[in-house]
Structures are given as structure tokens and as C-alpha cells.
Design a protein around this motif. Structure first.
Motif, PDB file in Angstrom:
ATOM      1  N   GLU A 175       0.658  -1.567   8.193  1.00 42.63           N
ATOM      2  CA  GLU A 175       0.061  -1.249   6.899  1.00 42.63           C
ATOM      3  C   GLU A 175      -1.154  -2.143   6.626  1.00 42.63           C
ATOM      4  OE1 GLU A 175       0.901   1.161   4.959  1.00 42.63           O
ATOM      5  OE2 GLU A 175       2.933   1.738   5.537  1.00 42.63           O
ATOM      6  N   GLN A 199      -4.038  -0.757   8.474  1.00 43.78           N
ATOM      7  CA  GLN A 199      -4.549   0.449   7.811  1.00 43.78           C
ATOM      8  C   GLN A 199      -5.400   0.081   6.589  1.00 43.78           C
ATOM      9  OE1 GLN A 199      -1.726   3.577   6.968  1.00 43.78           O
ATOM     10  NE2 GLN A 199      -0.695   3.329   8.942  1.00 43.78           N
ATOM     11  N   LEU A 200      -4.970  -0.940   5.850  1.00 40.53           N
ATOM     12  CA  LEU A 200      -5.741  -1.384   4.693  1.00 40.53           C
ATOM     13  C   LEU A 200      -7.128  -1.877   5.114  1.00 40.53           C
ATOM     14  CD1 LEU A 200      -3.041  -3.337   2.645  1.00 40.53           C
ATOM     15  CD2 LEU A 200      -4.207  -1.256   1.913  1.00 40.53           C
ATOM     16  N   ARG A 222      -9.287   1.069   6.279  1.00 39.67           N
ATOM     17  CA  ARG A 222      -9.679   1.974   5.184  1.00 39.67           C
ATOM     18  C   ARG A 222     -10.671   1.316   4.222  1.00 39.67           C
ATOM     19  NH1 ARG A 222      -5.315   4.657   0.904  1.00 39.67           N
ATOM     20  NH2 ARG A 222      -6.847   5.711  -0.464  1.00 39.67           N
ATOM     21  N   ILE A 279      -4.196   1.551  -4.511  1.00 35.99           N
ATOM     22  CA  ILE A 279      -3.994   1.638  -3.060  1.00 35.99           C
ATOM     23  C   ILE A 279      -2.984   0.598  -2.599  1.00 35.99           C
ATOM     24  CG2 ILE A 279      -5.106   1.260  -0.815  1.00 35.99           C
ATOM     25  CD1 ILE A 279      -7.667   2.442  -2.061  1.00 35.99           C
ATOM     26  N   LEU A 280      -3.109  -0.624  -3.118  1.00 31.05           N
ATOM     27  CA  LEU A 280      -2.203  -1.691  -2.686  1.00 31.05           C
ATOM     28  C   LEU A 280      -0.791  -1.466  -3.205  1.00 31.05           C
ATOM     29  CD1 LEU A 280      -2.101  -4.212  -1.005  1.00 31.05           C
ATOM     30  CD2 LEU A 280      -2.696  -5.560  -3.035  1.00 31.05           C
ATOM     31  N   GLU A 333       0.633   1.430  -3.714  1.00 31.47           N
ATOM     32  CA  GLU A 333       1.203   2.470  -2.855  1.00 31.47           C
ATOM     33  C   GLU A 333       1.627   1.889  -1.514  1.00 31.47           C
ATOM     34  OE1 GLU A 333      -1.908   5.328  -2.626  1.00 31.47           O
ATOM     35  OE2 GLU A 333      -1.578   6.122  -4.663  1.00 31.47           O
ATOM     36  N   THR A 334       0.821   0.974  -0.991  1.00 31.78           N
ATOM     37  CA  THR A 334       1.137   0.337   0.294  1.00 31.78           C
ATOM     38  C   THR A 334       2.385  -0.514   0.198  1.00 31.78           C
ATOM     39  OG1 THR A 334      -1.198   0.296   0.964  1.00 31.78           O
ATOM     40  CG2 THR A 334       0.285  -1.228   2.080  1.00 31.78           C
ATOM     41  N   THR A 335       2.475  -1.352  -0.835  1.00 28.46           N
ATOM     42  CA  THR A 335       3.636  -2.228  -0.961  1.00 28.46           C
ATOM     43  C   THR A 335       4.904  -1.441  -1.290  1.00 28.46           C
ATOM     44  OG1 THR A 335       2.964  -2.714  -3.252  1.00 28.46           O
ATOM     45  CG2 THR A 335       2.348  -4.303  -1.557  1.00 28.46           C
ATOM     46  N   ARG A 354       5.568   1.469   0.037  1.00 19.59           N
ATOM     47  CA  ARG A 354       6.012   1.972   1.349  1.00 19.59           C
ATOM     48  C   ARG A 354       6.721   0.868   2.130  1.00 19.59           C
ATOM     49  NH1 ARG A 354       0.950   4.600   1.358  1.00 19.59           N
ATOM     50  NH2 ARG A 354       0.053   2.986   2.691  1.00 19.59           N
ATOM     51  N   ILE A 355       6.147  -0.336   2.103  1.00 23.64           N
ATOM     52  CA  ILE A 355       6.769  -1.453   2.824  1.00 23.64           C
ATOM     53  C   ILE A 355       8.122  -1.792   2.202  1.00 23.64           C
ATOM     54  CG2 ILE A 355       6.528  -3.872   3.489  1.00 23.64           C
ATOM     55  CD1 ILE A 355       3.472  -3.443   3.391  1.00 23.64           C
TER      56      ILE A 355
END
Length: 265
Positions: A95, A98-99, A102, A244-245, A247-249, A251-252
């Protein structure tokens, strides 16, 4: 009796060897026998003997030209084993890549260790790469985005108690050194779901951080986006980067077993 004496001597040797390893730091990556002896209050002959053994085992290397010692390849191997043991790092690293791909910003993963944040992973921005790695380093809680995230989600009263005990060092003129001011900011962090560090650790650099939750819902780590003020552009991009962050956290967090991460904010 003899066995007890041998055990005591072995314990003493191990303790001293570990103490020698602790003499190495970012500020002092190479050491001399005389410096170690003075710091640990040991004789130079004892330090020399231990360092010779540690060189043979690969934990330390000696520069034959200068006579200085530095950490050896076995330390790097052990560090790799320790890093690969962290499940949070395994789940977060893709992730982070990807950050960076992107957004073109640096991405970091850190946990709480000894009242400081401890970096487990770091992906540098290809636009402004560092000459060193953050992995294995630590930074203060009060002057970092991830630190604020970890403070904000501690058990009730723990953050306030910690801030009273710890000296809030001013790294720049923007560092928050008033515990009450910081506690008020932590309330905002909890409400909005992310923290901002605005040139509080180093002038010219900012970051935005979000929490990662574990199976029970407790915050186990933080992820941050970081970079120069001119690249982060928080004045115009804060909402976008935060979303964005988050959404990323999320998922993690789900990968770490927090099934209801999406509704827990």
C-alpha cells in the motif's frame, strides 16, 4: 559452584557485548576502543577482546586503516529477520508503494516504541529521495503526524500523563510544546480521523497521518504521507490526501483483522 561462576561470567560478557552495540548510533556510526571504554567504564583490554570476538562473528567490522569499528553484516541480517516478522509491515508495504506511485509523496509506517514512533517501513518519493533510510529510526510523538495519531488513540488519560512526564522539545519554532495545546489538537485528530504535522519536526517538511487498527479495534500503527511543503501542498490538497490515506489505512486495518474498519471512524 563452578557452573554458577561460569554462568555469571557468560552473563557479564553478553551484557558487555550488548552494551558495546548500544554505543553505535546515527550520530556515532563508528567508534574507537578508547571511546567505548570510557563510555562503559571498562578497561581498553576488555573492550578490545570483546570487539575482536564480535568481528569474528560478523556483528562488528574494523576499518584497519582508521582503527574505527562499525556495525557488521550480521546486524543487518538480524534486522531483516526482525522486520520481516512484523505482519503489519507485510500488509502495509504494498500500500505504501501504491501511495508513492499515485501521489509522488513519501509514505511511512511506524509503531509506538518506548514513547516514540519507530519506523517499520518507508517508501521514498522518487521526486525527492533521501540519502538514508528511516527504517529502524525513531522520532518524538509530539512533533510528528504519526506520533499525534498514536497519542490521540491511547487509553483515556494516558496521553495526558505521558505529555506531563516527557519534555516536549522544540525542533522548530512551529513545534507544539504546550501539553494543553497539544491535547486540544489530539481531540481534533480523533474527530477528523487524521493528523497534520506542519514543519514541527523539520522546517520545509510536512506530513499527514492516519491510524491503522488491529483485530480488537485498537490503534496499532500509523501511516503517513510526507514531503516538502511545495510538494504536499496541504493548503489545496489536504482533503484529497486525507481521503486517500483514510481509504488506504482502512484497507490495511481490514487486512489486520479489523472487519468494521470502514464504519469505525
Amino acid at each position: 559452584m563452578k557452573e554458577e561462576k561460569n554462568t555469571a561470567l557468560l552473563t557479564q560478557s553478553v551484557t558487555r557485548a550488548l552494551a558495546i552495540l548500544s554505543c553505535f548510533s546515527d550520530e556515532q556510526p563508528e567508534v574507537r576502543i578508547i571511546d567505548v571504554a570510557k563510555k562503559l567504564n571498562l578497561t581498553q583490554s576488555n573492550v578490545s577482546r570483546l570487539l575482536t570476538t564480535m568481528v569474528c562473528l560478523g556483528f562488528v567490522e574494523k576499518d584497519e586503516f582508521s582503527g574505527f569499528y562499525r556495525l557488521g553484516p550480521e546486524i543487518v541480517s538480524l534486522g531483516g529477520i526482525a522486520l520481516n516478522h512484523y505482519e503489519i509491515r507485510k500488509q502495509a508495504l504494498p500500500e505504501l508503494h501504491q501511495l508513492e506511485s499515485r501521489l509522488g509523496l513519501g509514505a511511512n509506517l511506524a509503531i509506538l516504541n518506548k514513547q516514540r514512533i519507530f519506523y517499520l517501513a518507508h517508501v521514498d518519493s522518487h521526486q525527492s529521495p533521501r540519502m538514508y533510510t528511516l527504517i529502524g529510526r525513531s522520532n518524538p510523538l509530539h512533533a510528528t503526524g504519526i506520533g499525534k495519531v498514536l497519542l490521540a488513540h491511547m487509553e483515556e488519560g494516558k496521553a495526558a500523563s505521558l505529555l506531563k512526564e516527557e519534555e516536549l522539545v522544540a525542533y522548530t519554532d512551529k513545534t507544539i510544546t504546550d501539553p494543553l495545546h497539544l491535547l486540544a489538537q489530539l481531540e481534533t485528530v480523533r474527530k477528523q480521523g487524521y493528523a497534520i504535522e506542519d514543519e514541527e519536526l523539520a522546517l520545509g517538511r510536512v506530513c499527514l497521518a492516519c491510524p491503522v487498527r488491529g483485530r480488537t479495534g485498537g490503534v496499532i500503527a500509523g501511516i503517513s504521507l510526507s514531503g516538502p511543503v511545495t510538494e504536499m501542498k496541504l493548503a489545496s490538497r489536504q482533503t484529497e490526501l486525507a481521503q486517500i490515506l483514510i481509504e488506504t489505512t482502512d484497507r490495511i486495518s481490514m487486512k489486520m483483522g479489523y472487519i468494521t474498519a470502514g464504519s469505525g471512524r
